[in-house]
Design a protein around this motif. Structure first.
Motif, mmCIF file in Angstrom:
data_model
loop_
_atom_site.group_PDB
_atom_site.id
_atom_site.type_symbol
_atom_site.label_atom_id
_atom_site.label_comp_id
_atom_site.label_asym_id
_atom_site.label_seq_id
_atom_site.Cartn_x
_atom_site.Cartn_y
_atom_site.Cartn_z
ATOM 1 N N LEU A 26 0.903 -8.934 66.610
ATOM 2 C CA LEU A 26 1.468 -9.734 67.835
ATOM 3 C C LEU A 26 3.320 -9.183 68.651
ATOM 4 O O LEU A 26 3.697 -9.274 67.202
ATOM 5 N N GLU A 27 3.408 -8.175 69.018
ATOM 6 C CA GLU A 27 4.718 -7.906 69.536
ATOM 7 C C GLU A 27 5.889 -8.272 70.413
ATOM 8 O O GLU A 27 4.893 -9.366 71.742
ATOM 9 N N PHE A 28 6.661 -8.304 70.137
ATOM 10 C CA PHE A 28 7.650 -9.268 70.949
ATOM 11 C C PHE A 28 8.945 -8.555 70.569
ATOM 12 O O PHE A 28 8.865 -8.275 69.461
ATOM 13 N N GLY A 29 10.116 -9.311 71.691
ATOM 14 C CA GLY A 29 11.755 -8.194 71.440
ATOM 15 C C GLY A 29 11.926 -7.198 72.867
ATOM 16 O O GLY A 29 10.899 -7.444 73.416
ATOM 17 N N ALA A 30 12.948 -6.822 72.104
ATOM 18 C CA ALA A 30 13.834 -5.798 72.925
ATOM 19 C C ALA A 30 12.701 -4.337 72.862
ATOM 20 O O ALA A 30 12.474 -3.634 74.241
ATOM 21 N N GLY A 31 11.720 -4.219 72.046
ATOM 22 C CA GLY A 31 11.889 -2.748 72.296
ATOM 23 C C GLY A 31 10.087 -2.836 71.945
ATOM 24 O O GLY A 31 9.510 -3.671 71.022
ATOM 25 N N PRO A 32 9.577 -1.741 72.100
ATOM 26 C CA PRO A 32 8.303 -1.683 71.883
ATOM 27 C C PRO A 32 8.405 -1.087 70.605
ATOM 28 O O PRO A 32 8.630 -0.379 69.568
ATOM 29 N N LEU A 33 7.218 -2.119 69.588
ATOM 30 C CA LEU A 33 6.739 -1.595 68.824
ATOM 31 C C LEU A 33 5.145 -0.331 68.536
ATOM 32 O O LEU A 33 4.730 -0.064 69.861
ATOM 33 N N ILE A 34 5.690 0.357 68.165
ATOM 34 C CA ILE A 34 4.689 1.782 68.058
ATOM 35 C C ILE A 34 3.803 1.830 66.837
ATOM 36 O O ILE A 34 4.562 1.971 65.608
ATOM 37 N N VAL A 35 2.502 2.571 66.831
ATOM 38 C CA VAL A 35 1.545 2.736 65.870
ATOM 39 C C VAL A 35 1.909 4.621 65.978
ATOM 40 O O VAL A 35 0.710 4.654 67.061
ATOM 41 N N ASP A 36 1.904 4.939 64.801
ATOM 42 C CA ASP A 36 1.334 6.729 64.962
ATOM 43 C C ASP A 36 0.589 6.653 64.187
ATOM 44 O O ASP A 36 0.438 6.491 62.760
ATOM 45 N N ALA A 37 -1.385 5.982 65.086
ATOM 46 C CA ALA A 37 -2.762 6.570 63.727
ATOM 47 C C ALA A 37 -2.829 7.809 63.359
ATOM 48 O O ALA A 37 -2.234 8.888 64.108
ATOM 49 N N GLY A 39 -5.216 11.751 63.452
ATOM 50 C CA GLY A 39 -5.164 12.002 64.667
ATOM 51 C C GLY A 39 -3.634 12.856 66.098
ATOM 52 O O GLY A 39 -4.405 12.573 66.581
ATOM 53 N N GLY A 40 -3.082 12.166 65.737
ATOM 54 C CA GLY A 40 -1.994 12.276 66.208
ATOM 55 C C GLY A 40 -1.915 11.053 67.734
ATOM 56 O O GLY A 40 -1.525 11.107 68.723
ATOM 57 N N ARG A 41 -3.319 10.684 67.387
ATOM 58 C CA ARG A 41 -3.485 9.299 68.569
ATOM 59 C C ARG A 41 -2.051 8.486 68.130
ATOM 60 O O ARG A 41 -0.971 7.935 67.203
ATOM 61 N N GLN A 42 -0.962 7.416 69.366
ATOM 62 C CA GLN A 42 -0.107 6.801 69.329
ATOM 63 C C GLN A 42 -0.006 5.599 69.904
ATOM 64 O O GLN A 42 -1.411 5.828 71.055
ATOM 65 N N HIS A 43 0.520 4.347 69.005
ATOM 66 C CA HIS A 43 -0.558 3.491 70.508
ATOM 67 C C HIS A 43 1.032 2.292 70.912
ATOM 68 O O HIS A 43 2.091 2.662 69.579
ATOM 69 N N PHE A 53 -7.481 -0.821 58.410
ATOM 70 C CA PHE A 53 -5.808 -0.455 59.823
ATOM 71 C C PHE A 53 -6.787 1.162 60.306
ATOM 72 O O PHE A 53 -5.787 2.003 60.970
ATOM 73 N N GLY A 54 -8.257 1.373 60.262
ATOM 74 C CA GLY A 54 -8.857 2.452 60.704
ATOM 75 C C GLY A 54 -8.551 3.490 59.913
ATOM 76 O O GLY A 54 -7.581 3.536 58.678
ATOM 77 N N PRO A 55 -9.304 4.493 59.755
ATOM 78 C CA PRO A 55 -9.057 5.792 58.622
ATOM 79 C C PRO A 55 -8.125 6.754 58.473
ATOM 80 O O PRO A 55 -7.408 6.789 59.828
ATOM 81 N N GLY A 56 -7.557 7.228 57.830
ATOM 82 C CA GLY A 56 -6.590 7.842 57.203
ATOM 83 C C GLY A 56 -4.841 7.253 58.003
ATOM 84 O O GLY A 56 -5.231 6.090 57.603
ATOM 85 N N ALA A 57 -4.088 7.251 57.453
ATOM 86 C CA ALA A 57 -2.641 7.438 57.686
ATOM 87 C C ALA A 57 -1.713 6.760 58.986
ATOM 88 O O ALA A 57 -2.740 7.689 60.019
ATOM 89 N N ALA A 58 -1.471 6.322 59.098
ATOM 90 C CA ALA A 58 -0.643 5.347 60.433
ATOM 91 C C ALA A 58 0.412 4.787 59.620
ATOM 92 O O ALA A 58 0.809 4.453 58.650
#
Length: 266
Positions: A26-37, A39-43, A53-58
């Protein structure tokens, strides 16, 4: 649950260590939390992630983000989230897609809170309100999951099936649908988690490998690399193990939390 504050001092981000739980951030604050999952996917922003937390490194990064991380047993995740853990398998989903408007409301309430204790209380109340009685799993599936946890992943699927009186195929199907991973993969994740905690507690990798049921230290190394993309030594210091007392000594929980020194509540 644990609280994190990242002031943007680490551009590379922090390792998201797989765990045998469904994860809410649950993210809050000034800047976004970014997940680099994988296969190059980003959230960006608040998220829900399936078992492990899904397959592979994040990696998790951001600039001046704050977040409350919650780990939910897969046995109660559906009752709280409103979706099955199987729907999150291999994915990191935007919390807006899972909860809709309430996701934005919780962000505002967390941002308005003046302390981590208040944020934890807000989160507790949110989870309690969202919990829907009757969204349970089969007793046989719950028993199999608890048996995997107690055995620290060192259990055969055919033995589990025989113990609950099901065929191996039926256990695979029901377990996968309700927990979010096939039983063999879930057992492998639990074994990895046990080894990760012992590494974080400073134990020798060769001893951990032997006690956790790996063939040898190289086998442990390969498993850690497969789950995280990191070496056992790097894994041992990852801050996202912070929910757990074993993995995060008390001395690091004093004072104001940062991404490298979180505060927590169980």
């Amino acid at each position: 649950m644990a609280g994190f504050r990242d002031r943007g001092v680490s551009a590379a981000g922090h390792l998201a260590v797989p765990h045998p739980a469904v994860t809410l951030v649950l993210e809050f604050g000034a800047g976004p939390l970014i997940v680099d999952a994988a296969g190059g996917r980003q959230h960006r922003g608040s998220l829900a992630a399936g078992l492990g937390f899904g397959p592979g490194a994040a990696r998790v990064r951001g600039e001046r983000f704050e977040a409350v991380q919650v780990r939910l047993s897969p046995l109660v995740a559906r009752a709280v989230l409103g979706v099955s853990p199987a729907d999150l398998e291999g994915t990191v989903a935007a919390l807006d897609d899972v909860w809709g408007r309430p996701a934005a409301q919780i962000r505002e309430r967390l941002g308005d809170a003046s302390s981590w204790e208040q944020r934890f209380a807000v989160t507790d109340a949110l989870l309690a309100r969202r919990c829907r009685p009757g969204s349970s799993v089969d007793p046989e599936v719950a028993w199999a999951w608890h048996r995997i946890l107690v055995a620290r992943g060192r259990v055969r699927v055919d033995v589990l099936a025989a113990d609950v009186g099901w065929s191996r195929k039926r256990l695979w199907s029901r377990f996968h649908a309700q927990v979010g991973l096939p039983p063999k993969r879930a057992a492998k994740l639990v074994r990895f988690d046990h080894a990760a905690h012992r590494l974080a507690a400073g134990e020798d990798a060769a001893r951990v490998a032997a006690d956790a049921g790996y063939a040898d230290q190289s086998h442990l190394h390969r498993d850690v690399m497969a789950f995280t993309g990191a070496t056992p030594a790097t894994l041992a210091g990852a801050p996202w193990l912070a929910v757990d007392d074993t993995a995060w000594p008390q001395r690091w929980r004093r004072g104001q939390p940062t991404a490298d020194r979180p505060t927590r509540r169980t």
